[in-house]
Motif scaffolding. Structure first.
Motif: not given
Length: 322
Positions: A208-213
């Motif tokens: 999930d690109f949005a979940a990349v820290s």
């Protein structure tokens, strides 16, 4: 570059690149794969760095690679990057970055054995065989009951052997004369194959690109930059200083990786398995001592041209250690 000796400041930064950048990539890999699947992470950063290096080679006006060059580059890129770098990246899901660097530090041993068995190298000397035994005993200490996971150690050993195979293919194959272009070609190929492998393994379903820290994203950028900076630095150092001196990266990298992993664990960035234990300390001492015996004695008696060729196989296209 002319005949003038290199400045001390240039030497300082070049050695810092191969000592610190390569040594730090192990921790950066572990930080990056915390929220980015391993093969997609490794493939995308190598493909990006390879595209930039290849473009630099084009801009410099180097001759276009032939079909044979592309074939040979691909044959070396698979063991170097897909099995080598990809193996390290996958294994760091199970093994600490410091432990991974210690296992990969056995690379000179596999180069020694493979080049003796299949290349043009003479029989190993007693000190080299002693270094081989000491270094592998360090790996045994790490993987003894209560140590790191055996499947992680197995993949890392396979990755080190694969890197040695790819390095020797680079040494004995016909490739473009420009190291920058060769590195670009091989990282493009290796990166593309690893991204395809990630897709085949279903990594996109858990990405999930949005979940990349922020930490993982920063580590990805750092890894791409490290590949771009360290390769030219390494190649340049081989032309201006002793290959034996350049070869000291092989036992400095694991020390840097272990200390950085320890520091990251104290800061809470990674799991507690990065904390420096007595077992890791003993293993590090054995591996570093073994690599010193493998690297130093075998370079001094050889003529300069052979030294440079032999040393260059130890990193081939990109060390970034991986």
């Amino acid at each position: 570059m002319g005949s003038e000796p290199p400045s001390r400041i240039k030497l300082f930064f070049a050695f810092a690149a191969i000592y610190i950048l390569w040594g730090s990539t192990y921790l950066a890999i572990r930080l990056a794969i915390h929220t980015i699947p391993p093969f997609l992470m490794a493939g995308s950063r190598l493909f990006t760095a390879g595209a930039i290096l290849y473009a630099l080679g084009v801009r410099a006006g180097h001759p276009r690679p032939t079909r044979l060059h592309w074939r040979n580059a691909a044959l070396a890129a698979i063991p170097l990057f897909v099995f080598g770098n990809g193996g390290v990246t996958w294994a760091e899901q199970k093994v600490s970055s410091g432990a991974a660097s210690l296992v990969i530090a056995t690379l000179p041993a596999w180069l020694l054995l493979l080049d003796w068995g299949y290349g043009g190298r003479s029989r190993p000397r007693v000190l080299e065989l002693l270094g081989l035994g000491i270094g592998l005993s360090g790996v045994a200490v790490l993987s003894a009951p209560g140590g790191i996971k055996l499947d992680g150690v197995g993949v890392l050993l396979f990755a080190a052997i694969a890197w040695a195979v790819g390095s020797l293919l680079n040494r004995y194959s016909e490739l473009p004369s420009s190291p920058v272009r060769v590195a670009g070609m091989q990282m493009l190929i290796g990166g593309a194959v690893m991204m395809a492998l990630g897709l085949g393994l279903g990594e996109t379903t858990r990405f999930d690109f949005a979940a990349v820290s922020v930490r993982s994203g920063a580590a990805w950028v750092y890894l791409a930059i490290a590949a771009l900076v360290a390769i030219p630095a390494y190649t340049w150092l081989l032309t201006v200083t002793s290959p034996a001196l350049v070869g000291t990266y092989a036992f400095v990298n694991p020390v840097v990786a272990v200390l950085l992993g320890w520091g990251a664990a104290l800061l809470g960035w990674v799991d507690a398995d990065e904390v420096l234990s007595a077992r890791t300390g003993v293993a590090a001492w054995l591996v570093v001592l073994g690599v010193m015996l493998l690297v130093w004695p075998r370079k001094k008696p050889e003529p300069p041209s052979q030294e440079s060729s032999t040393e260059s196989t130890e990193v081939a296209a990109v060390g970034a250690g991986e």
